[in-house]
Scaffold this motif. Structure first.
Motif, PDB file in Angstrom:
ATOM      1  N   THR A  13       0.743  -1.196   0.083  1.00 26.41           N
ATOM      2  CA  THR A  13       0.036  -0.118  -0.081  1.00 26.41           C
ATOM      3  C   THR A  13       0.701   1.375   0.032  1.00 26.41           C
ATOM      4  O   THR A  13       0.148   2.232  -0.547  1.00 26.41           O
ATOM      5  CB  THR A  13      -1.028  -0.062   1.192  1.00 26.41           C
ATOM      6  OG1 THR A  13      -0.138   0.333   2.288  1.00 26.41           O
ATOM      7  CG2 THR A  13      -1.779  -1.342   1.428  1.00 26.41           C
ATOM      8  N   ASP A  15       1.651   2.685   2.445  1.00 24.33           N
ATOM      9  CA  ASP A  15       1.076   3.272   3.867  1.00 24.33           C
ATOM     10  C   ASP A  15       1.567   2.872   4.923  1.00 24.33           C
ATOM     11  O   ASP A  15       1.180   1.526   5.083  1.00 24.33           O
ATOM     12  CB  ASP A  15      -0.438   3.293   3.708  1.00 24.33           C
ATOM     13  CG  ASP A  15      -1.123   4.014   4.961  1.00 24.33           C
ATOM     14  OD1 ASP A  15      -0.424   4.409   5.763  1.00 24.33           O
ATOM     15  OD2 ASP A  15      -2.405   3.792   5.048  1.00 24.33           O
ATOM     16  N   PRO A  16       2.378   3.514   5.826  1.00 19.61           N
ATOM     17  CA  PRO A  16       3.185   2.849   6.827  1.00 19.61           C
ATOM     18  C   PRO A  16       1.990   2.492   7.892  1.00 19.61           C
ATOM     19  O   PRO A  16       2.394   1.613   8.760  1.00 19.61           O
ATOM     20  CB  PRO A  16       3.983   4.207   7.228  1.00 19.61           C
ATOM     21  CG  PRO A  16       3.263   5.388   6.826  1.00 19.61           C
ATOM     22  CD  PRO A  16       2.808   5.035   5.570  1.00 19.61           C
ATOM     23  N   ASP A  17       0.896   2.870   7.939  1.00 25.85           N
ATOM     24  CA  ASP A  17      -0.071   2.622   9.047  1.00 25.85           C
ATOM     25  C   ASP A  17      -0.626   1.177   8.545  1.00 25.85           C
ATOM     26  O   ASP A  17      -1.373   0.530   9.452  1.00 25.85           O
ATOM     27  CB  ASP A  17      -1.239   3.405   9.120  1.00 25.85           C
ATOM     28  CG  ASP A  17      -0.793   4.843   9.653  1.00 25.85           C
ATOM     29  OD1 ASP A  17       0.180   4.584  10.290  1.00 25.85           O
ATOM     30  OD2 ASP A  17      -1.402   5.903   9.299  1.00 25.85           O
ATOM     31  N   HIS A  18      -0.744   0.609   7.388  1.00 27.96           N
ATOM     32  CA  HIS A  18      -0.942  -0.557   7.058  1.00 27.96           C
ATOM     33  C   HIS A  18      -0.154  -0.776   5.593  1.00 27.96           C
ATOM     34  O   HIS A  18      -0.791  -0.932   4.568  1.00 27.96           O
ATOM     35  CB  HIS A  18      -2.675  -0.402   6.565  1.00 27.96           C
ATOM     36  CG  HIS A  18      -3.365  -1.638   6.552  1.00 27.96           C
ATOM     37  ND1 HIS A  18      -4.648  -1.714   6.831  1.00 27.96           N
ATOM     38  CD2 HIS A  18      -2.886  -3.030   5.941  1.00 27.96           C
ATOM     39  CE1 HIS A  18      -4.910  -3.343   6.562  1.00 27.96           C
ATOM     40  NE2 HIS A  18      -4.002  -3.807   6.164  1.00 27.96           N
ATOM     41  N   SER A 481      -0.560   6.378  -2.269  1.00 34.15           N
ATOM     42  CA  SER A 481      -0.610   5.315  -1.340  1.00 34.15           C
ATOM     43  C   SER A 481      -1.988   4.788  -1.533  1.00 34.15           C
ATOM     44  O   SER A 481      -2.922   5.459  -2.201  1.00 34.15           O
ATOM     45  CB  SER A 481      -0.323   5.463  -0.006  1.00 34.15           C
ATOM     46  OG  SER A 481      -1.050   6.502   0.374  1.00 34.15           O
ATOM     47  N   ALA A 483      -4.811   3.819   0.462  1.00 33.65           N
ATOM     48  CA  ALA A 483      -5.373   4.133   1.655  1.00 33.65           C
ATOM     49  C   ALA A 483      -6.682   4.407   1.657  1.00 33.65           C
ATOM     50  O   ALA A 483      -7.196   5.253   0.620  1.00 33.65           O
ATOM     51  CB  ALA A 483      -4.457   4.922   2.686  1.00 33.65           C
TER      52      ALA A 483
END
Length: 526
Positions: A13, A15-18, A481, A483
């Motif tokens: 992704t 996206d560092p959060d997921h 990303s 997200a």
């Protein structure tokens, strides 16, 4: 109900959060969720990707769509290595032109393969009275025949028909502009090539003027495509700096020059918008016109600036004051000095912390210039495939000391500079995956390693073509990303660039490209 759910996938992704997912839900062109947030939701279409890798669509932050499309339909002298063979191609192109006195355009010229420049007298032998314009592959030079030279003002410099930079622009200005419909067809053709390589959004690097402007109403060609539903990817347009003109607004606005109606960076929508102001400060390395602080190796020539340094700096400052993001073309280190000095002066006059000014190419950057990029918040928009294609030549003309400074990667990142990937298509190969491979390996097509200490990781290279590209184009709130809430622009790959041998990254198959949640024409069946 979801429009589409992609399942059984390896979704990177960015996206560092997921960071990794196996399911992705799409609704009306946007990502609405990942994994457990969407697996139980009904969907009109569920696509089993059978383990294929998914990435955000690649962003090419510096491309020339109209030039790419036009070049594809233009006779080319590449890869001729003999003068007689070049002249034979030109003669054939002339023979196909049925309108008396009409211009004959030929592409693919590069003196390096010939060992010297072609001359106007040689073109005269095969031109049949037509004006002939032979474009250098760099976009910074051309060779013309006497029919063109006779129309040029006497003060325009040339060397036996070889013209560079501003002199080339003067010759281009003599040629009738392309029709909007012709430009629209060319842009669409080029855009579909980009899609086939996983590019879902790009920044067109200069319209309406400059070295590569094709018409004073060039923007209309893109709007025509949009109106007709033929714009297949998202495009941000850089306006050439010479489209600005003096204005007299309210004194408190502090705007010395502007585009008509005061339009600037950000005008438009998700599909078509105005991006940065494109300002050329020097030329290119292929044509030996990139402006260096020391001469090219083995030469007394150090390239050239596009104009008087003060006038160039004033244009940069005026663009900043008018509210534009700046995209300053600076390949040589002398040009980069000028760009950084002018940006610093502009920010002092009117601080704009989130202007996100860019230096396009940043081809030769000295060690002492790296911290200045960082301090000024200037992104470096590089073209890794330049060194993959031309690296042997560039390293030779820079010499042993400067070759490691070419098209840096690690140096920028270690100094906190945003490193942005791009192609400058059609100057060379536009494939993001082959560029990613070079950014890691730093190996030219011959296998020569150029500046190995500038190599970066695969993840960092992918970031340059996704998250960093979105940042450089002010798209980071909607792209870069995968997200929730962001555009469902993505690319499906036949393998994971992080897991294959680095030497194979450039050969990974682009299985499908999605824009606005829809699979684009030419994508393979899944």
């Amino acid at each position: 109900m979801l429009t589409t759910r992609l399942t059984n996938a390896n979704i990177l992704t960015m996206d560092p959060d997921h960071p990794v997912a196996h399911d992705l839900g799409i609704w009306h062109g946007r990502v609405v969720g990942l994994d457990d947030a969407v697996t139980s939701l009904p969907a009109r279409e569920v696509i089993d990707l059978q383990g294929a890798t998914v990435l955000p669509g690649f962003i090419d932050s510096h491309v020339h769509l109209a030039w790419t499309g036009l070049k594809a339909g233009t006779p080319s002298v590449a890869p001729c290595t003999r003068i007689d063979d070049v002249l034979a191609v030109v003669a054939e192109a002339v023979s196909r032109q049925s309108v008396p006195g009409a211009w004959v355009d030929v592409a693919g010229y590069d003196q390096r393969g010939l060992g010297r420049h072609l001359t106007a007298a040689e073109l005269d032998r095969v031109s049949g009275g037509h004006p002939v314009f032979l474009t250098h592959d760099s976009g910074h030079a051309c060779v013309v025949n006497s029919a063109v030279l006779e129309r040029l003002p006497a003060h325009v410099p040339h060397e036996n028909g070889f013209l560079v930079e501003g002199a080339m622009s003067a010759a281009r200005a003599l040629r009738p502009p392309y029709a909007q419909a012709e430009l629209a067809d060319a842009v669409e053709r080029a855009a579909r090539t980009c899609l086939a390589e996983g590019v879902t959004a790009c920044a067109e690097a200069g319209i309406g003027g400059g070295l590569l402007g094709h018409s004073t109403v060039e923007l209309g060609a893109y709007q025509l495509l949009r109106d007709q539903g033929r714009l297949p990817l998202r495009v941000q347009l850089m306006a050439a700096a010479d489209t600005l003109r003096p204005v007299t607004p309210q004194t408190s606005d502090g705007i010395p020059r502007a585009l008509d109606l005061g339009m600037r960076t950000g005008f438009g929508d998700d599909w078509l918008s105005l991006g940065a102001l494109k300002i050329y400060t020097d030329g290119g390395m292929m044509a030996r016109t990139a402006a260096l602080t020391s001469p090219y190796h083995g030469s007394e020539h150090a390239g050239q600036l596009q104009d008087d340094p003060e006038r160039l700096a004033d244009t940069i400052v005026d663009g900043h004051l008018a509210g534009w993001q700046l995209a300053v073309h600076a390949i040589g280190d002398r040009a980069a000095d000028l760009a950084l000095d002018a940006i610093e002066r502009a920010q002092h006059l009117r601080p704009r912390p989130d202007a996100r000014h860019r230096v396009e190419h940043a081809g030769l950057i000295r060690p002492d210039q790296l911290p200045r990029f960082a301090r000024l918040g200037v992104s470096a928009v590089v073209q890794p495939n330049f060194l993959r294609s031309f690296g042997d030549d560039y390293a030779a003309v820079m010499g042993e000391e400067r070759a490691p400074w070419l098209y840096r990667g690690r140096g920028f990142l270690d100094h906190g500079v945003t490193l942005v990937g791009s192609s400058d298509r059609p100057v060379t190969d536009g494939s993001p995956l082959r560029a990613v491979q070079f950014m890691v390996e730093r190996a030219s097509s011959s296998g020569r390693c150029i500046g190995p200490d500038e190599g970066i990781t695969v993840d960092e290279a992918l970031y340059a073509y996704t998250v960093a590209g979105a940042y450089a184009c002010h798209w980071d709130g909607a792209a870069g990303s995968l997200a929730p809430g962001k555009r469902a622009d993505l690319v499906v790959l036949g393998d994971d660039p992080r897991r294959v041998d680095t030497s194979l990254i450039g050969d990974i198959e682009v299985v499908a490209t999605y824009v606005d949640g829809l699979k684009t024409e030419g994508s393979k069946s899944l």
